[in-house]
Design a protein around this motif. Structure first.
Motif, PDB file in Angstrom:
ATOM      1  N   ARG A   5     -55.992  13.282 -18.735  1.00  0.00           N
ATOM      2  CA  ARG A   5     -55.306  14.289 -17.920  1.00  0.00           C
ATOM      3  C   ARG A   5     -54.365  13.547 -16.965  1.00  0.00           C
ATOM      4  O   ARG A   5     -54.679  13.329 -15.802  1.00  0.00           O
ATOM      5  N   LEU A   6     -53.223  13.181 -17.508  1.00  0.00           N
ATOM      6  CA  LEU A   6     -52.266  12.377 -16.750  1.00  0.00           C
ATOM      7  C   LEU A   6     -51.786  13.099 -15.494  1.00  0.00           C
ATOM      8  O   LEU A   6     -51.435  12.459 -14.500  1.00  0.00           O
ATOM      9  N   HIS A   7     -51.785  14.434 -15.530  1.00  0.00           N
ATOM     10  CA  HIS A   7     -51.326  15.176 -14.359  1.00  0.00           C
ATOM     11  C   HIS A   7     -52.190  14.878 -13.132  1.00  0.00           C
ATOM     12  O   HIS A   7     -51.700  14.934 -11.998  1.00  0.00           O
ATOM     13  N   GLU A   8     -53.463  14.525 -13.339  1.00  0.00           N
ATOM     14  CA  GLU A   8     -54.327  14.195 -12.207  1.00  0.00           C
ATOM     15  C   GLU A   8     -53.846  12.927 -11.499  1.00  0.00           C
ATOM     16  O   GLU A   8     -53.859  12.840 -10.269  1.00  0.00           O
ATOM     17  N   LEU A   9     -53.402  11.948 -12.283  1.00  0.00           N
ATOM     18  CA  LEU A   9     -52.875  10.707 -11.716  1.00  0.00           C
ATOM     19  C   LEU A   9     -51.603  10.986 -10.927  1.00  0.00           C
ATOM     20  O   LEU A   9     -51.419  10.479  -9.807  1.00  0.00           O
ATOM     21  N   LEU A  10     -50.704  11.792 -11.482  1.00  0.00           N
ATOM     22  CA  LEU A  10     -49.429  12.089 -10.831  1.00  0.00           C
ATOM     23  C   LEU A  10     -49.637  12.914  -9.562  1.00  0.00           C
ATOM     24  O   LEU A  10     -48.980  12.676  -8.533  1.00  0.00           O
ATOM     25  N   GLU A  11     -50.544  13.868  -9.602  1.00  0.00           N
ATOM     26  CA  GLU A  11     -50.817  14.690  -8.426  1.00  0.00           C
ATOM     27  C   GLU A  11     -51.482  13.869  -7.324  1.00  0.00           C
ATOM     28  O   GLU A  11     -51.200  14.071  -6.131  1.00  0.00           O
ATOM     29  N   TRP A  59     -48.298  17.546 -17.523  1.00  0.00           N
ATOM     30  CA  TRP A  59     -47.890  16.404 -16.694  1.00  0.00           C
ATOM     31  C   TRP A  59     -46.409  16.458 -16.328  1.00  0.00           C
ATOM     32  O   TRP A  59     -45.963  15.772 -15.403  1.00  0.00           O
ATOM     33  N   GLU A  60     -45.628  17.257 -17.043  1.00  0.00           N
ATOM     34  CA  GLU A  60     -44.178  17.264 -16.831  1.00  0.00           C
ATOM     35  C   GLU A  60     -43.794  17.735 -15.431  1.00  0.00           C
ATOM     36  O   GLU A  60     -42.947  17.125 -14.766  1.00  0.00           O
ATOM     37  N   LYS A  61     -44.400  18.824 -14.964  1.00  0.00           N
ATOM     38  CA  LYS A  61     -44.039  19.368 -13.652  1.00  0.00           C
ATOM     39  C   LYS A  61     -44.374  18.406 -12.515  1.00  0.00           C
ATOM     40  O   LYS A  61     -43.518  18.132 -11.660  1.00  0.00           O
ATOM     41  N   PRO A  62     -45.610  17.865 -12.426  1.00  0.00           N
ATOM     42  CA  PRO A  62     -45.888  16.916 -11.341  1.00  0.00           C
ATOM     43  C   PRO A  62     -45.040  15.653 -11.409  1.00  0.00           C
ATOM     44  O   PRO A  62     -44.709  15.075 -10.378  1.00  0.00           O
ATOM     45  N   LEU A  63     -44.641  15.237 -12.622  1.00  0.00           N
ATOM     46  CA  LEU A  63     -43.748  14.075 -12.735  1.00  0.00           C
ATOM     47  C   LEU A  63     -42.381  14.414 -12.155  1.00  0.00           C
ATOM     48  O   LEU A  63     -41.783  13.611 -11.422  1.00  0.00           O
ATOM     49  N   GLY A  64     -41.868  15.604 -12.471  1.00  0.00           N
ATOM     50  CA  GLY A  64     -40.587  16.028 -11.922  1.00  0.00           C
ATOM     51  C   GLY A  64     -40.612  16.155 -10.407  1.00  0.00           C
ATOM     52  O   GLY A  64     -39.641  15.803  -9.728  1.00  0.00           O
ATOM     53  N   ALA A 111     -40.664   5.834 -15.877  1.00  0.00           N
ATOM     54  CA  ALA A 111     -41.747   5.999 -16.839  1.00  0.00           C
ATOM     55  C   ALA A 111     -41.755   4.786 -17.757  1.00  0.00           C
ATOM     56  O   ALA A 111     -40.780   4.524 -18.465  1.00  0.00           O
ATOM     57  N   VAL A 112     -42.847   4.030 -17.721  1.00  0.00           N
ATOM     58  CA  VAL A 112     -43.000   2.864 -18.593  1.00  0.00           C
ATOM     59  C   VAL A 112     -43.921   3.290 -19.727  1.00  0.00           C
ATOM     60  O   VAL A 112     -45.132   3.370 -19.566  1.00  0.00           O
ATOM     61  N   ARG A 113     -43.321   3.587 -20.856  1.00  0.00           N
ATOM     62  CA  ARG A 113     -44.057   4.169 -21.970  1.00  0.00           C
ATOM     63  C   ARG A 113     -44.503   3.056 -22.930  1.00  0.00           C
ATOM     64  O   ARG A 113     -43.687   2.301 -23.458  1.00  0.00           O
ATOM     65  N   ALA A 134     -37.643  15.733 -16.710  1.00  0.00           N
ATOM     66  CA  ALA A 134     -38.291  15.407 -15.436  1.00  0.00           C
ATOM     67  C   ALA A 134     -37.378  14.592 -14.533  1.00  0.00           C
ATOM     68  O   ALA A 134     -37.676  14.401 -13.352  1.00  0.00           O
ATOM     69  N   GLY A 135     -36.281  14.071 -15.071  1.00  0.00           N
ATOM     70  CA  GLY A 135     -35.320  13.329 -14.263  1.00  0.00           C
ATOM     71  C   GLY A 135     -35.720  11.895 -13.986  1.00  0.00           C
ATOM     72  O   GLY A 135     -35.380  11.346 -12.935  1.00  0.00           O
ATOM     73  N   VAL A 136     -36.439  11.266 -14.926  1.00  0.00           N
ATOM     74  CA  VAL A 136     -36.869   9.885 -14.723  1.00  0.00           C
ATOM     75  C   VAL A 136     -36.248   8.995 -15.792  1.00  0.00           C
ATOM     76  O   VAL A 136     -35.948   9.445 -16.905  1.00  0.00           O
ATOM     77  N   ASP A 137     -36.038   7.728 -15.455  1.00  0.00           N
ATOM     78  CA  ASP A 137     -35.627   6.743 -16.444  1.00  0.00           C
ATOM     79  C   ASP A 137     -36.861   6.272 -17.211  1.00  0.00           C
ATOM     80  O   ASP A 137     -37.975   6.276 -16.668  1.00  0.00           O
TER      81      ASP A 137
END
Length: 328
Positions: free
Chosen positions: A176-182, A206-211, A221-223, A280-283
């Motif tokens: 649940r990546l959104h937990e990390l971002l939040e 996860w998209e909304k909290p990243l944005g 974002a390092v994928r 999300a507006g990230v590189d």
């Protein structure tokens, strides 16, 4: 048809192959020396927008940097607005690290977790050498550790030691990546550079909290990925394990139709993920387990330089890019 989060299981090493100090010394000789020579002191290109605090918002004016446009305010007021910043000499960077079970996969000796550790070591040392601070937020089965932002080589060694000695995460359901971002949004209050290091094999949402993070911070974002996650070779009948849940099944990779379906689904996921990161507006910096770390960082830096020059050219010409010109 297995989910793309299902990967061929590989044996795990029980202890780190080298100490944090040995790892850092090796990377200082093999990667950092190359980057120092290639970047020629222009390491700030990796951190465009850092070292600044938001002071005000005002209407776009001739010669303003279009990178400072606040798109939310622009859309709401139907008039281009830019963010005005005050300079802060001390920069801080945070590593938001996904250490979920799928990060322990690699089709060769190099795993995604190893690439993550090397990337953190190189960037953290590069930043602290110039007097900046680095911190980290760690996600395993959940957000379970935070390392405060500090400077100095010893702090980098502490961060690396934590990563090298951390036990592999047990399968505990989907990430649940959104937990990390939040959690990062609550913890990191001052404008910083955030490196979200993950394979993005995760539940949706996860998209909304990243944005939202990208509106306040400079987010990269390092994928991380492995070639075997994109295309399966003909290996015959092999067991495949879902790294997130531990579920297993047997698949016949000798079946050309199965391999084509796998590649098609993988390509579709790649396209959807890249679109989501762009929205999300990230590189994005993509690092493969078979990639050269210094080369990947330099390609990413060159891309940001080119984008900066193009933005500056638009501003110097006294006009906005086409997509902004039609905003009003």
């Amino acid at each position: 048809m297995p989910k793309l989060s299902q990967v061929v299981q590989t044996p795990a090493s029980s202890t780190p192959a080298e100490s944090a100090d040995q790892l850092l010394r090796r990377l200082e000789w093999t990667v950092l020396r190359r980057l120092d020579g290639l970047l020629q002191g222009d390491y700030r290109t990796l951190l465009r927008g850092t070292g600044m605090d938001l002071a005000d918002l005002r209407e776009y004016q001739y010669h303003d940097d279009v990178r400072h446009i606040d798109w939310n305010v622009t859309a709401r007021l139907q008039q281009p607005h830019v963010r005005v910043f005050t300079e802060d000499r001390e920069m801080s960077a945070w590593f938001l690290l996904d250490l979920s079970p799928s990060m322990d996969f690699g089709s060769s000796e190099q795993r995604k977790r190893h690439v993550l550790t090397d990337f953190v070591a190189v960037l953290a040392r590069m930043l602290t050498k110039h007097g900046n601070r680095v911190g980290a937020l760690l996600y395993g089965a959940g957000v379970d550790a935070a390392i405060p932002a500090r400077g100095g080589r010893q702090h980098v060694l502490h961060l690396l030691h934590t990563l090298r000695t951390r036990p592999e995460a047990a399968s505990a359901g989907a990430t649940r990546l959104h937990e990390l971002l939040e959690s990062a949004a609550k913890l990191v209050r001052r404008r910083s550079t955030l490196f979200v290091v993950s394979d993005f094999i995760t539940e949706a949402g996860w998209e909304k909290p990243l944005g939202l993070l990208a509106q306040r911070h400079e987010v990269v974002a390092v994928r991380l990925l492995d070639p075997l996650e994109l295309e399966l070779p003909d290996l015959g009948l092999i067991p495949i394990t879902d790294a997130e849940t531990g579920e297993q099944l047997l698949v016949d990779t000798h079946d050309a139709g199965f391999r084509r379906r796998f590649a098609r689904i993988a390509a579709q996921r790649e396209a959807e993920l890249r679109q989501a990161l762009a929205r999300a507006g990230v590189d994005t910096l993509e690092l493969s387990t078979d990639d050269d770390l210094a080369g990947a960082i330099m390609r990413f830096t060159d891309l940001r330089k080119q984008r900066s020059r193009l933005s500056g050219a638009h501003a110097a010409a006294g006009r906005l890019p086409a997509h902004l010109a039609h905003a009003g």
